[in-house]
Design a protein around this motif. Structure first.
Motif, mmCIF file in Angstrom:
data_model
loop_
_atom_site.group_PDB
_atom_site.id
_atom_site.type_symbol
_atom_site.label_atom_id
_atom_site.label_comp_id
_atom_site.label_asym_id
_atom_site.label_seq_id
_atom_site.Cartn_x
_atom_site.Cartn_y
_atom_site.Cartn_z
ATOM 1 N N THR A 193 40.104 52.556 89.917
ATOM 2 C CA THR A 193 39.242 52.573 88.729
ATOM 3 C C THR A 193 38.852 53.999 88.354
ATOM 4 N N ILE A 194 38.505 54.811 89.361
ATOM 5 C CA ILE A 194 38.113 56.206 89.094
ATOM 6 C C ILE A 194 39.284 56.995 88.511
ATOM 7 N N LEU A 195 40.481 56.806 89.051
ATOM 8 C CA LEU A 195 41.660 57.499 88.543
ATOM 9 C C LEU A 195 41.909 57.157 87.072
ATOM 10 N N SER A 196 41.791 55.864 86.755
ATOM 11 C CA SER A 196 42.027 55.450 85.370
ATOM 12 C C SER A 196 40.891 55.871 84.452
ATOM 13 N N ALA A 197 39.693 56.076 85.013
ATOM 14 C CA ALA A 197 38.582 56.571 84.203
ATOM 15 C C ALA A 197 38.807 58.033 83.821
ATOM 16 N N ILE A 198 39.401 58.795 84.742
ATOM 17 C CA ILE A 198 39.663 60.219 84.478
ATOM 18 C C ILE A 198 40.904 60.388 83.596
ATOM 19 N N ILE A 199 41.995 59.734 84.024
ATOM 20 C CA ILE A 199 43.252 59.778 83.264
ATOM 21 C C ILE A 199 43.697 58.337 83.053
ATOM 22 N N PRO A 200 43.529 57.779 81.868
ATOM 23 C CA PRO A 200 43.930 56.391 81.629
ATOM 24 C C PRO A 200 45.377 56.142 82.062
ATOM 25 N N GLY A 201 45.542 55.062 82.859
ATOM 26 C CA GLY A 201 46.871 54.706 83.354
ATOM 27 C C GLY A 201 47.151 55.227 84.753
ATOM 28 N N ALA A 202 46.393 56.220 85.225
ATOM 29 C CA ALA A 202 46.647 56.803 86.547
ATOM 30 C C ALA A 202 46.388 55.788 87.663
ATOM 31 N N GLY A 203 45.355 54.953 87.481
ATOM 32 C CA GLY A 203 45.052 53.943 88.495
ATOM 33 C C GLY A 203 46.153 52.906 88.615
ATOM 34 N N GLN A 204 46.748 52.528 87.477
ATOM 35 C CA GLN A 204 47.846 51.569 87.497
ATOM 36 C C GLN A 204 49.053 52.156 88.239
ATOM 37 N N ILE A 205 49.359 53.442 87.969
ATOM 38 C CA ILE A 205 50.483 54.100 88.643
ATOM 39 C C ILE A 205 50.214 54.185 90.143
ATOM 40 N N TYR A 206 48.976 54.490 90.515
ATOM 41 C CA TYR A 206 48.563 54.529 91.934
ATOM 42 C C TYR A 206 48.853 53.201 92.631
ATOM 43 N N CYS A 207 48.718 52.097 91.885
ATOM 44 C CA CYS A 207 48.952 50.756 92.450
ATOM 45 C C CYS A 207 50.407 50.307 92.328
ATOM 46 N N GLY A 208 51.266 51.172 91.809
ATOM 47 C CA GLY A 208 52.681 50.837 91.717
ATOM 48 C C GLY A 208 53.095 50.239 90.389
ATOM 49 N N GLU A 209 52.158 50.081 89.450
ATOM 50 C CA GLU A 209 52.473 49.511 88.135
ATOM 51 C C GLU A 209 52.735 50.668 87.157
ATOM 52 N N VAL A 210 53.905 51.287 87.322
ATOM 53 C CA VAL A 210 54.210 52.519 86.592
ATOM 54 C C VAL A 210 54.311 52.272 85.084
ATOM 55 N N LEU A 211 55.043 51.237 84.680
ATOM 56 C CA LEU A 211 55.238 50.976 83.253
ATOM 57 C C LEU A 211 53.913 50.700 82.551
ATOM 58 N N ASP A 212 53.061 49.893 83.182
ATOM 59 C CA ASP A 212 51.761 49.597 82.590
ATOM 60 C C ASP A 212 50.910 50.859 82.515
ATOM 61 N N GLY A 213 51.021 51.706 83.553
ATOM 62 C CA GLY A 213 50.267 52.952 83.554
ATOM 63 C C GLY A 213 50.704 53.890 82.445
ATOM 64 N N LEU A 214 52.024 54.026 82.257
ATOM 65 C CA LEU A 214 52.536 54.884 81.185
ATOM 66 C C LEU A 214 52.156 54.341 79.810
ATOM 67 N N ASN A 215 52.204 53.015 79.672
ATOM 68 C CA ASN A 215 51.807 52.385 78.414
ATOM 69 C C ASN A 215 50.331 52.653 78.111
ATOM 70 N N SER A 216 49.494 52.564 79.144
ATOM 71 C CA SER A 216 48.069 52.829 78.970
ATOM 72 C C SER A 216 47.824 54.291 78.605
ATOM 73 N N MET A 217 48.569 55.185 79.246
ATOM 74 C CA MET A 217 48.440 56.605 78.920
ATOM 75 C C MET A 217 48.778 56.862 77.456
ATOM 76 N N ALA A 218 49.887 56.262 76.993
ATOM 77 C CA ALA A 218 50.339 56.485 75.613
ATOM 78 C C ALA A 218 49.329 55.940 74.608
ATOM 79 N N LEU A 219 48.867 54.705 74.814
ATOM 80 C CA LEU A 219 47.936 54.093 73.863
ATOM 81 C C LEU A 219 46.603 54.830 73.825
ATOM 82 N N ASN A 220 46.048 55.097 75.013
ATOM 83 C CA ASN A 220 44.762 55.787 75.051
ATOM 84 C C ASN A 220 44.889 57.212 74.540
ATOM 85 N N GLY A 221 46.030 57.852 74.842
ATOM 86 C CA GLY A 221 46.255 59.212 74.335
ATOM 87 C C GLY A 221 46.300 59.236 72.817
#
Length: 286
Positions: A193-221
């Protein structure tokens, strides 16, 4: 005199047919179970219970009915059947057998904690039959593995292993198996949660959900870029309209996904370890 004799013969014949029919319903149901026709078996068990409500072995019939319903994927009828079986039981050993089957039913339907509660009642007042106690410990150990209760699993499986003829070898294998629980991969929901609060999508990537993390990064960015672009141009209303969906939908959703993926990762790894341990215990049982 002839009529009286005929009545006696008729009564004897009827009593013979009733006694024969009483066992035949259950025998027929048992045969249906062996043949894999569970619907027909369930019908025959119900028929016996309806026709012979005073059968002293009715607890066994209801227990078999519960097992048939469980194997047929019908949890509520199974639970009702086991509850009735417990009501009809007359001894601690009978109740222990029924509760063990009830616990197995909860485990089949992925309810290991409920199974633990049922087995606590068996082990709190152990039956006289030592084999039943050993089986209760084995089932309790497996249900604890399913629930991720490693200490409870170790205690119950060690008790089960101690009752076996090859107790020292089995105990050694159990201890070695459960010593690996510290090596089970884990992801912290808080860190995610803290990782995704700092960089959206980072927490998902940390948990192995790379595609969802990249998608979150793009949308929030994209939303953050639009938000600051509107601020630079002093379009305060437009900036507010951008920030509301950003915070409410994408940014907060990103935090929720990170936490959920961490819990799912931990659950998946726990289940994988439990499945491996259960297979090893099955090998030890043979």
């Amino acid at each position: 005199m002839g009529i009286r004799r005929m009545m006696i013969v008729l009564l004897l014949l009827l009593s013979h047919l009733v006694a024969r029919g009483q066992s035949e319903f259950v025998d027929l149901a048992d045969q249906y179970v062996r043949d894999g026709d569970l619907d027909a078996a369930i019908t025959e068990y119900y028929r016996h219970a309806y026709l012979y409500p005073d059968d002293p072995h009715l607890h066994e019939v209801y227990s078999k009915l519960g097992v048939a319903c469980r194997d047929n994927g019908r949890i509520q009828p199974a639970l009702r059947a086991f509850a009735t079986a417990l009501e009809k039981s007359r001894s601690a050993d009978q109740r222990a057998r029924i509760r063990i089957e009830l616990a197995l039913t909860h485990m089949v339907f992925d309810q290991p904690l409920q199974a633990q509660l049922v087995l606590l009642r068996v082990l709190a007042s152990p039956p006289a039959d030592a084999a039943l106690v050993a089986r209760a410990h084995a089932v309790a150990g497996v249900s604890a593995l399913m629930a991720g209760l490693w200490t409870d699993a170790a205690e119950n499986l060690q008790s089960w292993a101690s009752s076996r003829p090859d107790s020292s070898r089995t105990l050694e294998a159990i201890n070695a198996l459960l010593a690996d629980t510290s090596d089970i991969p884990r992801r912290s929901p808080t860190v995610a949660t803290i990782l995704s609060a700092i960089i959206p999508g980072a927490g998902q990537i940390y948990c192995g959900e790379v595609l969802d993390g990249l998608n979150s990064m793009a949308l929030n960015g994209a939303f953050i870029y639009g938000f600051y672009s509107q601020l630079e141009q002093q379009r305060w209303v437009a900036a507010g309209l951008v920030s509301i969906p950003l915070v409410a939908r994408y940014y907060m959703g990103n935090l929720d996904h990170a936490k959920r993926y961490a819990n799912e990762f931990n659950d998946r790894e726990r289940r994988a370890f439990a499945a491996k341990a259960i297979r090893r215990i099955a090998d030890l049982s043979n």
